[in-house]
Design a protein around this motif. Structure first.
Motif, PDB file in Angstrom:
ATOM      1  N   SER A   1      29.432  36.413  39.188  1.00  0.00           N
ATOM      2  CA  SER A   1      28.277  35.931  38.445  1.00  0.00           C
ATOM      3  C   SER A   1      27.225  37.028  38.329  1.00  0.00           C
ATOM      4  O   SER A   1      27.253  38.024  39.053  1.00  0.00           O
ATOM      5  CB  SER A   1      27.674  34.707  39.140  1.00  0.00           C
ATOM      6  OG  SER A   1      28.621  33.672  39.303  1.00  0.00           O
TER       7      SER A   1
ATOM      8  N   ASP B   1      34.052  37.657  32.976  1.00  0.00           N
ATOM      9  CA  ASP B   1      33.490  36.429  33.543  1.00  0.00           C
ATOM     10  C   ASP B   1      34.065  36.076  34.914  1.00  0.00           C
ATOM     11  O   ASP B   1      33.332  35.718  35.842  1.00  0.00           O
ATOM     12  CB  ASP B   1      33.714  35.255  32.577  1.00  0.00           C
ATOM     13  CG  ASP B   1      32.876  35.386  31.311  1.00  0.00           C
ATOM     14  OD1 ASP B   1      32.134  36.378  31.197  1.00  0.00           O
ATOM     15  OD2 ASP B   1      32.970  34.503  30.435  1.00  0.00           O
ATOM     16  N   TRP B   2      35.389  36.175  35.083  1.00  0.00           N
ATOM     17  CA  TRP B   2      35.996  35.680  36.316  1.00  0.00           C
ATOM     18  C   TRP B   2      35.784  36.594  37.512  1.00  0.00           C
ATOM     19  O   TRP B   2      36.116  36.228  38.651  1.00  0.00           O
ATOM     20  CB  TRP B   2      37.492  35.424  36.106  1.00  0.00           C
ATOM     21  CG  TRP B   2      38.278  36.624  35.640  1.00  0.00           C
ATOM     22  CD1 TRP B   2      38.572  36.956  34.358  1.00  0.00           C
ATOM     23  CD2 TRP B   2      38.880  37.632  36.458  1.00  0.00           C
ATOM     24  NE1 TRP B   2      39.303  38.107  34.307  1.00  0.00           N
ATOM     25  CE2 TRP B   2      39.516  38.554  35.592  1.00  0.00           C
ATOM     26  CE3 TRP B   2      38.939  37.872  37.843  1.00  0.00           C
ATOM     27  CZ2 TRP B   2      40.195  39.681  36.052  1.00  0.00           C
ATOM     28  CZ3 TRP B   2      39.623  38.976  38.303  1.00  0.00           C
ATOM     29  CH2 TRP B   2      40.230  39.868  37.422  1.00  0.00           C
TER      30      TRP B   2
ATOM     31  N   GLU C   1      27.864  36.554  30.083  1.00  0.00           N
ATOM     32  CA  GLU C   1      27.382  37.354  31.204  1.00  0.00           C
ATOM     33  C   GLU C   1      27.900  38.787  31.107  1.00  0.00           C
ATOM     34  O   GLU C   1      28.748  39.118  30.280  1.00  0.00           O
ATOM     35  CB  GLU C   1      27.821  36.729  32.530  1.00  0.00           C
ATOM     36  CG  GLU C   1      29.335  36.706  32.722  1.00  0.00           C
ATOM     37  CD  GLU C   1      29.727  35.976  33.986  1.00  0.00           C
ATOM     38  OE1 GLU C   1      29.612  36.575  35.072  1.00  0.00           O
ATOM     39  OE2 GLU C   1      30.148  34.799  33.873  1.00  0.00           O
TER      40      GLU C   1
ATOM     41  N   ASP D   1      26.361  32.394  35.175  1.00  0.00           N
ATOM     42  CA  ASP D   1      27.639  32.595  34.508  1.00  0.00           C
ATOM     43  C   ASP D   1      27.483  32.352  33.009  1.00  0.00           C
ATOM     44  O   ASP D   1      26.472  31.809  32.550  1.00  0.00           O
ATOM     45  CB  ASP D   1      28.694  31.638  35.079  1.00  0.00           C
ATOM     46  CG  ASP D   1      29.000  31.905  36.536  1.00  0.00           C
ATOM     47  OD1 ASP D   1      29.254  33.078  36.880  1.00  0.00           O
ATOM     48  OD2 ASP D   1      28.963  30.946  37.341  1.00  0.00           O
ATOM     49  N   SER D   2      28.487  32.755  32.242  1.00  0.00           N
ATOM     50  CA  SER D   2      28.466  32.545  30.794  1.00  0.00           C
ATOM     51  C   SER D   2      28.250  31.065  30.485  1.00  0.00           C
ATOM     52  O   SER D   2      28.924  30.192  31.050  1.00  0.00           O
ATOM     53  CB  SER D   2      29.771  33.019  30.167  1.00  0.00           C
ATOM     54  OG  SER D   2      29.903  34.426  30.294  1.00  0.00           O
TER      55      SER D   2
ATOM     56  N   ASP E   1      23.756  33.549  40.560  1.00  0.00           N
ATOM     57  CA  ASP E   1      24.840  32.660  40.134  1.00  0.00           C
ATOM     58  C   ASP E   1      24.736  32.278  38.662  1.00  0.00           C
ATOM     59  O   ASP E   1      24.925  31.114  38.281  1.00  0.00           O
ATOM     60  CB  ASP E   1      24.874  31.395  41.004  1.00  0.00           C
ATOM     61  CG  ASP E   1      25.171  31.712  42.459  1.00  0.00           C
ATOM     62  OD1 ASP E   1      25.973  32.640  42.712  1.00  0.00           O
ATOM     63  OD2 ASP E   1      24.590  31.058  43.341  1.00  0.00           O
TER      64      ASP E   1
ATOM     65  N   ASP F   1      25.413  29.436  31.145  1.00  0.00           N
ATOM     66  CA  ASP F   1      24.357  28.869  31.990  1.00  0.00           C
ATOM     67  C   ASP F   1      22.979  29.074  31.376  1.00  0.00           C
ATOM     68  O   ASP F   1      22.701  30.096  30.721  1.00  0.00           O
ATOM     69  CB  ASP F   1      24.371  29.521  33.379  1.00  0.00           C
ATOM     70  CG  ASP F   1      25.534  29.036  34.233  1.00  0.00           C
ATOM     71  OD1 ASP F   1      26.211  28.074  33.819  1.00  0.00           O
ATOM     72  OD2 ASP F   1      25.763  29.624  35.310  1.00  0.00           O
TER      73      ASP F   1
END
Length: 287
Positions: free
Chosen positions: A82, A78-79, A74, A105-106, A103, A108
């Motif tokens: 999203s 990441d943290w 993404e 995220d990496s 939503d 997905d």
């Protein structure tokens, strides 16, 4: 089936029939008595005397539909949150755009319903990818192309000022913009070209389909949003062949381009041809 080669030969035969007597007559005159362009028929004159409606042929037709995309990485860290993704596609007859897909995220994957995710051969009017983008049953002929572009929505600024244009007759467009100009992050894009020969070899029979995937370019030029890594997957399907009338096509092209004659419309189309870009795609085996 009348091949495209036969059609082209027929067109040049018609042109030669009108043009050759004039050339022969012009060449009989001394060079000092000839004027530049003298004796050559005008495009308007040839269009009035050419029976365009009698020129017909059968061509193969196709459609392209979105299947899914994957966020291999993404945007940003990441943290921190999203991705909220909006996708736009463009082809020769307009564009489609998705609503926000949130939503992401990496790692997905988001899947589309192909029946409402048409990319090429989109039904005229407003088209929302994944909701109301439906393909016309007749499809489109090769060569064909499409461009896909991903944006990540941000909310640091007020609502955007982008106003989408209303689709012209026979074309399609989305109800909003993928990038509304308020600081949205660019994720990536890709352009895919298919030649006639390529599609004829890959999809020899009606009903054949091919699923392929491309990795989006995250930094074309100087646009970049933290080096995201997204892929886009689509399906191209061969539809039943269609009989085509050159007169109808030429009249439609004249209305869209403002050409004064069928020949001018055809010439404009020939000038607009471009060499296909190399595709960094791979067959997709996940069904």
């Amino acid at each position: 089936m009348i091949s495209r080669r036969c059609f082209i030969t027929g067109c040049f035969g018609l042109v030669a029939g009108f043009w050759w007597p004039q050339v022969a007559f012009t060449q009989d005159k001394p060079a000092s008595q000839r004027q530049e362009g003298a004796g050559l028929p005008s495009a308007e004159g040839m269009s009035r005397t050419t029976p365009w409606d009698t020129i017909q042929w059968v061509e193969r037709r196709y459609k392209i539909e979105a299947v899914r995309f994957k966020a291999r990485d993404e945007t940003g860290i990441d943290w921190l949150g999203s991705d909220e993704v909006i996708i736009q596609t463009n082809d020769a007859k307009g564009s489609t755009v998705s609503n926000e897909i949130g939503d992401i995220d990496s790692g997905d994957t988001h899947s589309f319903d192909p029946a409402i995710s048409c990319v090429v051969a989109v039904r005229p009017g407003v088209a929302v990818l994944g909701e109301s983008s439906v393909c016309e049953e007749i499809g489109e002929p090769a060569p064909m192309f499409f461009r896909v572009e991903f944006w990540e929505k941000d909310f640091f600024l007020p609502a955007g000022f982008c106003i989408p244009t209303t689709p012209r007759p026979g074309e399609h467009g989305g109800p909003h913009c993928a990038n509304d100009g308020t600081g949205d992050d660019f994720i990536g894009n890709a352009r895919i070209d298919y030649s006639t020969q390529e599609l004829e070899a890959a999809l020899p029979n009606v009903g054949n389909d091919l699923i392929e995937t491309v990795a989006l370019d995250p930094c074309p030029g100087e646009i970049c949003a933290g080096f995201p890594d997204y892929t886009f997957t689509w399906r191209i399907t061969r539809l039943p062949d269609a009989q085509v009338n050159l007169g109808v096509l030429a009249n439609e092209a004249m209305q869209r381009t403002g050409a004064r004659s069928e020949l001018e419309a055809i010439a404009a189309g020939l000038r607009a041809l471009r060499a296909p870009n190399p595709k960094k795609i791979k067959p997709d085996t996940a069904r």
